[in-house]
Design a protein around this motif. Sequence first.
Motif, PDB file in Angstrom:
ATOM      1  N   ILE A 215      48.731  48.055  42.610  1.00  0.00           N
ATOM      2  CA  ILE A 215      47.394  47.936  42.036  1.00  0.00           C
ATOM      3  C   ILE A 215      46.984  46.481  41.910  1.00  0.00           C
ATOM      4  CG2 ILE A 215      46.060  48.289  39.908  1.00  0.00           C
ATOM      5  CD1 ILE A 215      47.397  50.984  39.608  1.00  0.00           C
ATOM      6  N   SER A 216      47.898  45.643  41.448  1.00  0.00           N
ATOM      7  CA  SER A 216      47.577  44.222  41.255  1.00  0.00           C
ATOM      8  C   SER A 216      47.272  43.520  42.565  1.00  0.00           C
ATOM      9  CB  SER A 216      48.744  43.510  40.551  1.00  0.00           C
ATOM     10  OG  SER A 216      49.017  44.103  39.307  1.00  0.00           O
ATOM     11  N   GLN A 217      47.934  43.940  43.654  1.00  0.00           N
ATOM     12  CA  GLN A 217      47.786  43.255  44.931  1.00  0.00           C
ATOM     13  C   GLN A 217      46.697  43.866  45.820  1.00  0.00           C
ATOM     14  OE1 GLN A 217      51.742  43.364  46.559  1.00  0.00           O
ATOM     15  NE2 GLN A 217      52.463  41.652  45.317  1.00  0.00           N
ATOM     16  N   ASN A 218      46.337  45.129  45.577  1.00  0.00           N
ATOM     17  CA  ASN A 218      45.393  45.802  46.473  1.00  0.00           C
ATOM     18  C   ASN A 218      43.958  45.803  45.976  1.00  0.00           C
ATOM     19  OD1 ASN A 218      46.769  47.243  48.925  1.00  0.00           O
ATOM     20  ND2 ASN A 218      48.190  47.483  47.231  1.00  0.00           N
ATOM     21  N   ILE A 219      43.763  45.725  44.669  1.00  0.00           N
ATOM     22  CA  ILE A 219      42.401  45.723  44.135  1.00  0.00           C
ATOM     23  C   ILE A 219      42.234  44.539  43.191  1.00  0.00           C
ATOM     24  CG2 ILE A 219      42.167  48.229  44.329  1.00  0.00           C
ATOM     25  CD1 ILE A 219      42.630  48.430  41.339  1.00  0.00           C
ATOM     26  N   PRO A 220      41.034  43.979  43.098  1.00  0.00           N
ATOM     27  CA  PRO A 220      40.808  42.894  42.139  1.00  0.00           C
ATOM     28  C   PRO A 220      40.788  43.443  40.716  1.00  0.00           C
ATOM     29  CG  PRO A 220      38.774  43.450  43.295  1.00  0.00           C
ATOM     30  CD  PRO A 220      39.857  44.260  43.938  1.00  0.00           C
ATOM     31  N   VAL A 221      41.714  42.993  39.889  1.00  0.00           N
ATOM     32  CA  VAL A 221      41.830  43.448  38.504  1.00  0.00           C
ATOM     33  C   VAL A 221      41.222  42.389  37.587  1.00  0.00           C
ATOM     34  CG1 VAL A 221      43.419  44.136  36.670  1.00  0.00           C
ATOM     35  CG2 VAL A 221      43.895  44.782  39.042  1.00  0.00           C
ATOM     36  N   ALA A 222      40.253  42.808  36.774  1.00  0.00           N
ATOM     37  CA  ALA A 222      39.574  41.857  35.887  1.00  0.00           C
ATOM     38  C   ALA A 222      40.481  41.388  34.771  1.00  0.00           C
ATOM     39  CB  ALA A 222      38.307  42.496  35.313  1.00  0.00           C
ATOM     40  N   GLY A 223      41.388  42.243  34.310  1.00  0.00           N
ATOM     41  CA  GLY A 223      42.281  41.837  33.237  1.00  0.00           C
ATOM     42  C   GLY A 223      43.220  42.957  32.836  1.00  0.00           C
ATOM     43  N   ALA A 224      44.310  42.581  32.152  1.00  0.00           N
ATOM     44  CA  ALA A 224      45.321  43.534  31.705  1.00  0.00           C
ATOM     45  C   ALA A 224      45.399  43.533  30.191  1.00  0.00           C
ATOM     46  CB  ALA A 224      46.691  43.184  32.303  1.00  0.00           C
ATOM     47  N   VAL A 225      45.489  44.723  29.629  1.00  0.00           N
ATOM     48  CA  VAL A 225      45.699  44.904  28.194  1.00  0.00           C
ATOM     49  C   VAL A 225      47.124  45.423  28.012  1.00  0.00           C
ATOM     50  CG1 VAL A 225      45.009  46.193  26.138  1.00  0.00           C
ATOM     51  CG2 VAL A 225      43.271  45.380  27.741  1.00  0.00           C
ATOM     52  N   ILE A 226      47.929  44.726  27.225  1.00  0.00           N
ATOM     53  CA  ILE A 226      49.316  45.103  26.995  1.00  0.00           C
ATOM     54  C   ILE A 226      49.426  45.786  25.640  1.00  0.00           C
ATOM     55  CG2 ILE A 226      51.704  44.313  26.919  1.00  0.00           C
ATOM     56  CD1 ILE A 226      50.348  43.755  29.574  1.00  0.00           C
ATOM     57  N   VAL A 227      50.006  46.991  25.637  1.00  0.00           N
ATOM     58  CA  VAL A 227      50.160  47.768  24.409  1.00  0.00           C
ATOM     59  C   VAL A 227      51.623  47.755  23.989  1.00  0.00           C
ATOM     60  CG1 VAL A 227      49.845  50.017  23.308  1.00  0.00           C
ATOM     61  CG2 VAL A 227      48.240  49.250  25.079  1.00  0.00           C
ATOM     62  N   SER A 228      51.859  47.520  22.692  1.00  0.00           N
ATOM     63  CA  SER A 228      53.229  47.520  22.182  1.00  0.00           C
ATOM     64  C   SER A 228      53.219  47.872  20.705  1.00  0.00           C
ATOM     65  CB  SER A 228      53.887  46.148  22.386  1.00  0.00           C
ATOM     66  OG  SER A 228      55.208  46.135  21.855  1.00  0.00           O
TER      67      SER A 228
END
Length: 339
Positions: A215-228
């Motif tokens: 996903i990170s390499q094939n589509i432009p990702v605006a941002g990641a939200v990390i849940v913990s």
Amino acid sequence: MLTRTKLVSGSSAGGMNMAQCSYSRMSRLLRRSADGTSALRDVQHGAWCCAYFKRCQRSVDSKALQERQRQQMAKGLPKQKPISGVKQVIVVASGKGGVGKSTTAVNLALGLTANDPSKSVGLLDADIYGPSIPKLMNLKGNPELSDNNLMMPLTNYGIPCMSMGFLVDEVAPIVWRGLMVMSALEKLLRQVNWGSLDYLVVDMPPGTGDVQLSISQNIPVAGAVIVSTPQDIALLDARRGAEMFKKVNVPVLGLVQNMSVFQCPNCQHQTHIFGLDGARTLAQTLGVQLLGDIPLHLNIRETSDRGQPVVVSSPDSPEAEAYRKVASAVVRRLQEVNS
């Protein structure tokens, strides 16, 4: 005579000229004197200079090799292609399962819509082995096909959704190897008619494996939200997840501290079952923002199990307000990243 002192001073002054230490010069140096002592001293200087030259040459060769490897790796990476009709992709991830990532992704999508009804939001379940979106969004059935043979998302609460759970039986295990998983993921990404979306929220599987990289390499990702959760063992994997997104040049919008505190419904006493502010501390360590705290509350669990997420079923509750605050923080961070 070319002395060691001159070589060292020349190196410290900005690097030795390789021509000064060529093999032909070494040969002339060794033939220079017939005197035994002088010849021995010259041989020692010449041997040192020759060894230094070889080290310098190896350093140059190593840098050239690294540059060639970098260029080859860049050629091998797939070119990012946007998903048709989708303006921004937000991935919701965690290093470890069981921290409430899917519940957060669902309520984040609903929170984005609740905060700004003019925005269109979609939800993609990228967890091929353990899809949760059908249950959380109370959706069943198989997607219909459009005229151009694209799958039509199933919609509830105004959110179009796509999941592997719509394509297989509810209790059927998905026992697939990596290539089949990647093929299914490609279909979920490229063969869905999303229409026009301002945000596509992607519920990622746990970990830092093939799906995350694809996903990170094939589509432009605006941002990641990390849940913990605030628990130390969960924070270890959350940090790995955040570091992975940094390595693949995906902006980390921030951390969500889930199950941050339990408040007794009878006496209102608060207990930090999984620890106090662990995700806040990790966010400071990573240099990212804490997007918000989500409490450990019975209402969140019950509404999720019924397929009626708390943001839509109990919009006036403190729990729904917490998710809407996270959604506002995500939009604010996206604006900062884009600017």
